[in-house]
Write a protein that holds these residues in place. Structure first.
Motif, PDB file in Angstrom:
ATOM      1  N   GLY A 260      -5.120   7.110   7.230  1.00 24.41           N
ATOM      2  CA  GLY A 260      -5.946   8.131   6.589  1.00 24.41           C
ATOM      3  C   GLY A 260      -6.112   9.351   7.495  1.00 24.41           C
ATOM      4  N   CYS A 261      -6.345   9.091   8.782  1.00 18.72           N
ATOM      5  CA  CYS A 261      -6.483  10.179   9.776  1.00 18.72           C
ATOM      6  C   CYS A 261      -5.186  10.992   9.842  1.00 18.72           C
ATOM      7  CB  CYS A 261      -6.728   9.617  11.173  1.00 18.72           C
ATOM      8  SG  CYS A 261      -8.328   8.885  11.430  1.00 18.72           S
ATOM      9  N   ALA A 262      -4.070  10.283   9.951  1.00 18.67           N
ATOM     10  CA  ALA A 262      -2.768  10.944  10.120  1.00 18.67           C
ATOM     11  C   ALA A 262      -2.403  11.757   8.879  1.00 18.67           C
ATOM     12  CB  ALA A 262      -1.690   9.904  10.413  1.00 18.67           C
ATOM     13  N   PHE A 263      -2.580  11.158   7.695  1.00 18.33           N
ATOM     14  CA  PHE A 263      -2.248  11.862   6.450  1.00 18.33           C
ATOM     15  C   PHE A 263      -3.116  13.120   6.319  1.00 18.33           C
ATOM     16  CE2 PHE A 263      -1.280   7.443   4.359  1.00 18.33           C
ATOM     17  CZ  PHE A 263      -0.087   7.376   5.061  1.00 18.33           C
ATOM     18  N   ALA A 264      -4.412  12.974   6.601  1.00 14.65           N
ATOM     19  CA  ALA A 264      -5.346  14.102   6.448  1.00 14.65           C
ATOM     20  C   ALA A 264      -5.003  15.227   7.421  1.00 14.65           C
ATOM     21  CB  ALA A 264      -6.781  13.628   6.659  1.00 14.65           C
ATOM     22  N   LEU A 265      -4.720  14.840   8.652  1.00  9.47           N
ATOM     23  CA  LEU A 265      -4.409  15.832   9.682  1.00  9.47           C
ATOM     24  C   LEU A 265      -3.100  16.566   9.350  1.00  9.47           C
ATOM     25  CD1 LEU A 265      -5.583  16.881  12.309  1.00  9.47           C
ATOM     26  CD2 LEU A 265      -4.467  15.004  13.535  1.00  9.47           C
ATOM     27  N   LYS A 266      -2.114  15.815   8.871  1.00  8.00           N
ATOM     28  CA  LYS A 266      -0.836  16.423   8.480  1.00  8.00           C
ATOM     29  C   LYS A 266      -1.056  17.436   7.346  1.00  8.00           C
ATOM     30  CE  LYS A 266       3.624  15.133   6.338  1.00  8.00           C
ATOM     31  NZ  LYS A 266       4.591  15.942   7.088  1.00  8.00           N
ATOM     32  N   LYS A 267      -1.773  16.989   6.308  1.00  9.71           N
ATOM     33  CA  LYS A 267      -2.039  17.869   5.157  1.00  9.71           C
ATOM     34  C   LYS A 267      -2.814  19.106   5.605  1.00  9.71           C
ATOM     35  CE  LYS A 267      -0.167  15.611   1.788  1.00  9.71           C
ATOM     36  NZ  LYS A 267       0.963  16.196   1.077  1.00  9.71           N
ATOM     37  N   ALA A 268      -3.776  18.906   6.480  1.00 10.62           N
ATOM     38  CA  ALA A 268      -4.624  20.012   6.932  1.00 10.62           C
ATOM     39  C   ALA A 268      -3.786  21.033   7.694  1.00 10.62           C
ATOM     40  CB  ALA A 268      -5.742  19.473   7.822  1.00 10.62           C
ATOM     41  N   TRP A 269      -2.917  20.517   8.581  1.00  8.96           N
ATOM     42  CA  TRP A 269      -2.077  21.423   9.396  1.00  8.96           C
ATOM     43  C   TRP A 269      -1.138  22.218   8.483  1.00  8.96           C
ATOM     44  CZ3 TRP A 269      -5.264  21.112  12.923  1.00  8.96           C
ATOM     45  CH2 TRP A 269      -5.034  21.620  14.200  1.00  8.96           C
ATOM     46  N   GLU A 270      -0.573  21.506   7.496  1.00 11.45           N
ATOM     47  CA  GLU A 270       0.348  22.165   6.573  1.00 11.45           C
ATOM     48  C   GLU A 270      -0.380  23.176   5.678  1.00 11.45           C
ATOM     49  OE1 GLU A 270       3.617  18.524   6.407  1.00 11.45           O
ATOM     50  OE2 GLU A 270       2.210  18.772   4.752  1.00 11.45           O
ATOM     51  N   SER A 271      -1.656  22.879   5.383  1.00 14.66           N
ATOM     52  CA  SER A 271      -2.406  23.783   4.488  1.00 14.66           C
ATOM     53  C   SER A 271      -2.639  25.151   5.130  1.00 14.66           C
ATOM     54  CB  SER A 271      -3.744  23.148   4.083  1.00 14.66           C
ATOM     55  OG  SER A 271      -4.665  23.219   5.151  1.00 14.66           O
ATOM     56  N   VAL A 272      -2.532  25.223   6.455  1.00 12.61           N
ATOM     57  CA  VAL A 272      -2.680  26.522   7.118  1.00 12.61           C
ATOM     58  C   VAL A 272      -1.330  27.021   7.651  1.00 12.61           C
ATOM     59  CG1 VAL A 272      -5.145  26.332   7.635  1.00 12.61           C
ATOM     60  CG2 VAL A 272      -3.485  25.379   9.253  1.00 12.61           C
ATOM     61  N   GLY A 273      -0.252  26.496   7.051  1.00 11.56           N
ATOM     62  CA  GLY A 273       1.091  26.984   7.378  1.00 11.56           C
ATOM     63  C   GLY A 273       1.642  26.509   8.705  1.00 11.56           C
TER      64      GLY A 273
ATOM     65  N   ASP B  56       1.550  10.452  -0.827  1.00  3.08           N
ATOM     66  CA  ASP B  56       2.945  10.852  -0.614  1.00  3.08           C
ATOM     67  C   ASP B  56       3.313  10.991   0.874  1.00  3.08           C
ATOM     68  OD1 ASP B  56       1.589  13.175  -0.195  1.00  3.08           O
ATOM     69  OD2 ASP B  56       2.577  14.351  -1.765  1.00  3.08           O
ATOM     70  N   ALA B  57       2.337  11.311   1.717  1.00  2.34           N
ATOM     71  CA  ALA B  57       2.632  11.451   3.151  1.00  2.34           C
ATOM     72  C   ALA B  57       3.099  10.127   3.769  1.00  2.34           C
ATOM     73  CB  ALA B  57       1.400  11.972   3.893  1.00  2.34           C
ATOM     74  N   ALA B  58       2.799   8.994   3.102  1.00  2.00           N
ATOM     75  CA  ALA B  58       3.190   7.681   3.636  1.00  2.00           C
ATOM     76  C   ALA B  58       4.706   7.589   3.787  1.00  2.00           C
ATOM     77  CB  ALA B  58       2.679   6.568   2.725  1.00  2.00           C
ATOM     78  N   LYS B  59       5.422   8.256   2.874  1.00  2.00           N
ATOM     79  CA  LYS B  59       6.887   8.168   2.891  1.00  2.00           C
ATOM     80  C   LYS B  59       7.505   9.036   3.986  1.00  2.00           C
ATOM     81  CE  LYS B  59       6.625   7.324  -2.005  1.00  2.00           C
ATOM     82  NZ  LYS B  59       5.282   7.897  -2.238  1.00  2.00           N
ATOM     83  N   THR B  60       6.697   9.899   4.595  1.00  2.00           N
ATOM     84  CA  THR B  60       7.235  10.795   5.620  1.00  2.00           C
ATOM     85  C   THR B  60       7.093  10.215   7.033  1.00  2.00           C
ATOM     86  OG1 THR B  60       5.171  11.977   6.093  1.00  2.00           O
ATOM     87  CG2 THR B  60       6.457  12.749   4.200  1.00  2.00           C
ATOM     88  N   VAL B  61       6.394   9.068   7.153  1.00  2.00           N
ATOM     89  CA  VAL B  61       6.158   8.494   8.488  1.00  2.00           C
ATOM     90  C   VAL B  61       7.468   7.944   9.047  1.00  2.00           C
ATOM     91  CG1 VAL B  61       4.847   6.786   9.817  1.00  2.00           C
ATOM     92  CG2 VAL B  61       3.791   7.887   7.825  1.00  2.00           C
ATOM     93  N   THR B  62       7.785   8.296  10.291  1.00  2.94           N
ATOM     94  CA  THR B  62       9.037   7.812  10.884  1.00  2.94           C
ATOM     95  C   THR B  62       8.772   7.006  12.153  1.00  2.94           C
ATOM     96  OG1 THR B  62       9.255   9.911  12.042  1.00  2.94           O
ATOM     97  CG2 THR B  62      10.504   9.676  10.006  1.00  2.94           C
ATOM     98  N   ASP B  63       9.825   6.376  12.624  1.00  2.77           N
ATOM     99  CA  ASP B  63       9.763   5.585  13.841  1.00  2.77           C
ATOM    100  C   ASP B  63       9.783   6.552  15.036  1.00  2.77           C
ATOM    101  OD1 ASP B  63      10.969   3.864  16.089  1.00  2.77           O
ATOM    102  OD2 ASP B  63      10.660   2.428  14.453  1.00  2.77           O
TER     103      ASP B  63
END
Ligand SMILES: [Mn+2]
Length: 317
Positions: A30-43, A62-69
């Protein structure tokens, strides 16, 4: 350091790589998805890595599918940010990558946090998602509906859907603001607590059949081996939450889950109703966590491992 200073440093970073803990739960994700979305929301740019695979129940975000090793990362980022990771060990195989950046950030709510990063923000709250909410506010980023859903995921799962003793008025007030921003608490709670695949249900009944009691029924132990998981067509991540049942039994003070990790290596989870500080026990075996919920890894034959952990708990009862 103070959240204002932590946010000030992180805000300057245009690209961040976010690290979840291994065997990820709803809070770290939840932390990672939120932080990713937040960072992307400000470009800005943000990616997420995790040393373990992501359980399918989080696929609805949807951010779950972007997580990589972590091993697949070759790019440089302005900062590496660990979320909900109390120690280097929790980052697992990703730790060498994490520490390869000179700008490392650690935001966490575990009392046992070892402040392993350059910038550390640790506060004893019910979930790390509450701290990420605070971080985003301090970065001047508003939590929209998508971000709110992600943060509610961590708050809901780390509090047993607002039923654990770790819930404070601040937990509720953050959750209330997230709901006000469009977050759908019912949807999150339904997905996390009221639905499961058949394979998990079959494994659960099998494991409960093998439950054992010790120390005048004050300790309840469940054991999960690889064969049981395979026989039921289940996966290891589906065992999350099994430990709640033994702990729910009247008279049980500590519930222990012994999960076969590798041959002769067992992942131990401990839950306490309050008399026993299970963080102390887990720390004794090289693990850690919270007073009421913690974990560690113990190597050896199953019966020896079981005896060791039961003895350690008994000594505190
Ligand atoms: Mn957490």
């Amino acid at each position: 350091m103070k959240i204002e200073d932590f946010a000030e440093k992180l805000k300057k970073c245009g690209s961040i790589l976010i690290f979840c803990h291994q065997r990820p739960d709803g809070d770290t994700l939840g932390c990672a998805f939120a932080l990713k979305k937040a960072w992307e929301s400000v470009g800005k740019r943000a990616d997420i890595v995790c040393a373990s695979s992501i359980p399918s129940k989080y696929d609805y975000i949807d951010a779950a599918k972007t997580v990589t090793d972590p091993v697949s990362i070759t790019e440089k980022y302005d900062a590496h940010v660990a979320v909900d990771c109390s120690t280097e060990n929790m980052i697992g195989d990703g730790y060498s990558l994490f520490s390869s950046n000179k700008n490392t950030f650690n935001i966490d709510h575990h009392v046992s946090n070892t402040s392993y990063a350059k910038y550390n923000y640790v506060e004893n709250t019910a979930s790390c998602c509450e701290l990420v909410y605070k971080l985003l506010s301090n970065c001047g980023i508003k939590a929209d509906k998508t971000i709110s859903d992600c943060l509610l995921l961590g708050i809901s799962t780390d509090t047993g859907n607002f039923a654990h003793s770790n819930v404070t008025k601040d937990t509720l007030s953050v959750a209330s603001e997230l709901v006000a921003n469009g977050g759908n608490l019912h949807d999150v709670a339904y997905r996390m607590f009221k639905s499961q695949p058949k394979a998990r249900a079959l494994l659960y009944t099998k494991i409960l059949n093998g439950m054992r009691f010790f120390h005048d029924d004050k300790i309840a132990v469940i054991s999960i081996n690889k064969k049981d998981i395979e026989d039921c067509g289940a996966t290891t991540d589906m065992t999350e939450g099994f430990i709640d049942f033994p702990l729910s039994i009247d008279g049980v003070e500590v519930a222990v889950s012994i999960l076969e990790n590798k041959p002769n290596a067992y992942k131990i989870s401990l839950r306490s109703k309050g008399i026993v500080n299970v963080n102390e026990i887990a720390t004794e075996f090289g693990g850690g966590g919270h007073i009421l919920a913690s974990g560690c890894l113990i190597c050896g034959f199953y019966e020896d491992v079981k005896d060791k952990i039961v003895r350690a708990v008994s000594l505190r009862l």
